[in-house]
Design a protein around this motif. Structure first.
Motif, mmCIF file in Angstrom:
data_model
loop_
_atom_site.group_PDB
_atom_site.id
_atom_site.type_symbol
_atom_site.label_atom_id
_atom_site.label_comp_id
_atom_site.label_asym_id
_atom_site.label_seq_id
_atom_site.Cartn_x
_atom_site.Cartn_y
_atom_site.Cartn_z
ATOM 1 N N THR A 109 0.841 -1.188 0.000
ATOM 2 C CA THR A 109 0.000 0.000 0.000
ATOM 3 C C THR A 109 0.878 1.240 0.000
ATOM 4 O O THR A 109 2.027 1.207 0.451
ATOM 5 N N GLY A 110 0.349 2.322 -0.532
ATOM 6 C CA GLY A 110 1.070 3.583 -0.484
ATOM 7 C C GLY A 110 1.107 4.122 0.931
ATOM 8 O O GLY A 110 0.215 3.857 1.743
ATOM 9 N N ALA A 111 2.149 4.890 1.239
ATOM 10 C CA ALA A 111 2.303 5.432 2.588
ATOM 11 C C ALA A 111 1.340 6.590 2.837
ATOM 12 O O ALA A 111 0.634 6.636 3.845
ATOM 13 N N THR A 112 1.311 7.523 1.919
ATOM 14 C CA THR A 112 0.547 8.754 2.082
ATOM 15 C C THR A 112 0.542 9.484 0.753
ATOM 16 O O THR A 112 1.363 9.209 -0.128
ATOM 17 N N ASN A 113 -0.370 10.428 0.599
ATOM 18 C CA ASN A 113 -0.377 11.272 -0.599
ATOM 19 C C ASN A 113 0.377 12.579 -0.384
ATOM 20 O O ASN A 113 0.363 13.464 -1.246
ATOM 21 N N LYS A 114 1.045 12.709 0.769
ATOM 22 C CA LYS A 114 1.841 13.899 1.068
ATOM 23 C C LYS A 114 3.315 13.534 0.900
ATOM 24 O O LYS A 114 3.878 12.826 1.737
ATOM 25 N N PRO A 115 3.961 13.999 -0.168
ATOM 26 C CA PRO A 115 5.311 13.535 -0.513
ATOM 27 C C PRO A 115 6.365 13.702 0.571
ATOM 28 O O PRO A 115 7.306 12.916 0.640
ATOM 29 N N ASP A 116 6.240 14.705 1.432
ATOM 30 C CA ASP A 116 7.273 14.952 2.438
ATOM 31 C C ASP A 116 6.872 14.489 3.838
ATOM 32 O O ASP A 116 7.572 14.771 4.811
ATOM 33 N N SER A 117 5.781 13.762 3.950
ATOM 34 C CA SER A 117 5.269 13.386 5.263
ATOM 35 C C SER A 117 6.024 12.199 5.855
ATOM 36 O O SER A 117 6.411 11.266 5.143
ATOM 37 N N TRP A 118 6.204 12.230 7.174
ATOM 38 C CA TRP A 118 6.807 11.123 7.914
ATOM 39 C C TRP A 118 5.743 10.305 8.642
ATOM 40 O O TRP A 118 6.070 9.463 9.474
ATOM 41 N N GLY A 121 -0.689 7.770 6.068
ATOM 42 C CA GLY A 121 -2.049 8.249 5.911
ATOM 43 C C GLY A 121 -3.018 7.329 6.646
ATOM 44 O O GLY A 121 -2.668 6.213 7.038
ATOM 45 N N PRO A 122 -4.262 7.768 6.841
ATOM 46 C CA PRO A 122 -5.218 6.988 7.645
ATOM 47 C C PRO A 122 -5.524 5.606 7.082
ATOM 48 O O PRO A 122 -5.666 4.647 7.849
ATOM 49 N N ASN A 123 -5.631 5.469 5.771
ATOM 50 C CA ASN A 123 -5.930 4.152 5.201
ATOM 51 C C ASN A 123 -4.762 3.192 5.381
ATOM 52 O O ASN A 123 -4.943 2.023 5.743
ATOM 53 N N ALA A 124 -3.551 3.676 5.121
ATOM 54 C CA ALA A 124 -2.367 2.828 5.298
ATOM 55 C C ALA A 124 -2.215 2.422 6.762
ATOM 56 O O ALA A 124 -1.856 1.277 7.071
ATOM 57 N N GLN A 125 -2.499 3.343 7.671
ATOM 58 C CA GLN A 125 -2.379 3.024 9.092
ATOM 59 C C GLN A 125 -3.408 1.975 9.500
ATOM 60 O O GLN A 125 -3.101 1.051 10.269
ATOM 61 N N ILE A 255 0.315 6.738 16.296
ATOM 62 C CA ILE A 255 0.938 7.193 15.050
ATOM 63 C C ILE A 255 1.848 6.096 14.510
ATOM 64 O O ILE A 255 2.596 5.475 15.262
ATOM 65 N N ILE A 256 1.776 5.852 13.207
ATOM 66 C CA ILE A 256 2.749 4.986 12.545
ATOM 67 C C ILE A 256 3.548 5.860 11.592
ATOM 68 O O ILE A 256 2.985 6.539 10.734
ATOM 69 N N TYR A 257 4.847 5.828 11.766
ATOM 70 C CA TYR A 257 5.716 6.676 10.956
ATOM 71 C C TYR A 257 6.102 5.971 9.660
ATOM 72 O O TYR A 257 6.012 4.750 9.537
ATOM 73 N N CYS A 258 6.536 6.765 8.698
ATOM 74 C CA CYS A 258 7.014 6.227 7.426
ATOM 75 C C CYS A 258 8.164 7.097 6.945
ATOM 76 O O CYS A 258 8.406 8.185 7.468
#
Length: 283
Positions: A109-118, A121-125, A255-258
């Motif tokens: 799954t993708g991490a997030t739709n925010k390229p610089d986010s650590w 996103g809610p679905n991935a989490q 929180i789950i980090y990426c």
């Protein structure tokens, strides 16, 4: 390196799911899945949950368009199959039902739709916390090249627990991937107590070429992810169960980090293969 079909293990196709939202990074997520599993006979399921005004026909058309480019990362000599599953209601509920039926070995799954986010996103989490398969988190800025250098967080686990890394070991050995063992120690006393952990990891991975990195910081999920960005690795592996760093962090903070750049494979105890299962069964 691509293997011919005759060189591949004689086994049933590996069931692998990729969950996408059909946003701008979905093609990268699917492409990375195909790249990483190109030599593995697979049954791919592309999973999407409808939202907004897009109907099922439009969703399938978007997926077909993405596949035109993503298929370039497949090994054409490996006769894998691809099917599409469109969910109409709750994403997590339908994904859990499908997983219960299909028993996927790995979920991408993708991490997030925010390229610089650590932060995931809610679905991935939700997928990380509720799906028992191994999970590969693919960030928006992933480099679409096969990883040759992977970092592993050295966890305080008993040597008998190393079985969860069994198939990853086979994957690493097959491709000649370099491993970085990252050990955190806040002071010299803790370092001396934990130095044997690296030796146990080295023994387990025997002939694999490895490098050791000892970090004088507190061992946290985010510290590990930030540190490995500076040692030029291309992916990372972390254990995910009740006593590990990433799991405990998620439970304590919610929180789950990426990493914005590095894909992370989370190996879960529930996905440990039997010792007689063949190469790549868990990747």
């Amino acid at each position: 390196m691509n293997l011919s079909q005759s060189e591949l293990p004689d086994t049933q196709p590996r069931r692998t799911l990729v969950a996408v939202d059909l946003g701008e990074f979905s093609e990268k997520v699917i492409s990375y899945l195909f790249l990483l599993t190109r030599d593995i006979l697979s049954e791919y399921t592309i999973f999407h949950c409808l939202e907004g005004t897009i109907d099922e026909k439009q969703a399938r058309e978007k997926i077909d368009k993405i596949l035109v480019q993503a298929r370039n990362y497949l090994n054409k000599s490996v006769k894998s199959s691809i099917k599409i599953h469109i969910a109409h209601n709750d994403l997590l509920e339908e994904l859990q039902l499908l997983h219960a039926k299909e028993n996927f070995g790995t979920v991408f799954t993708g991490a997030t739709n925010k390229p610089d986010s650590w932060r995931l996103g809610p679905n991935a989490q939700a997928i990380m916390m509720n799906i028992s398969a191994g999970i590969v988190i693919v960030p928006p800025n992933v480099d679409l090249s096969f990883p040759s250098n992977i970092s592993i967080l050295v966890e305080k686990v008993q040597k008998s627990s190393f079985s969860f890394l069994h198939t990853f070991h086979e994957f690493v050995s097959h491709y000649g991937i370099f491993l970085n063992f990252v050990l955190f120690a806040k002071d010299k006393q803790e370092l001396e107590e934990e130095r044997r952990l690296i030796e146990e990891y080295q023994d387990f991975f025997d002939s694999t070429i490895t490098f050791n990195f000892i970090v004088e910081q507190e061992q946290t999920h985010i510290n590990f992810l930030r540190y490995i960005e500076g040692i030029h690795c291309e992916a990372a592996v972390m254990a995910w169960h009740e006593t590990t760093t990433a799991f405990l962090s998620a439970k304590q903070t919610g929180i789950i980090y990426c990493s914005p750049k590095l894909p992370i494979l989370y190996i879960k105890k529930k996905t440990i293969p039997d010792k007689d299962q063949v190469l790549f069964k868990e990747i």
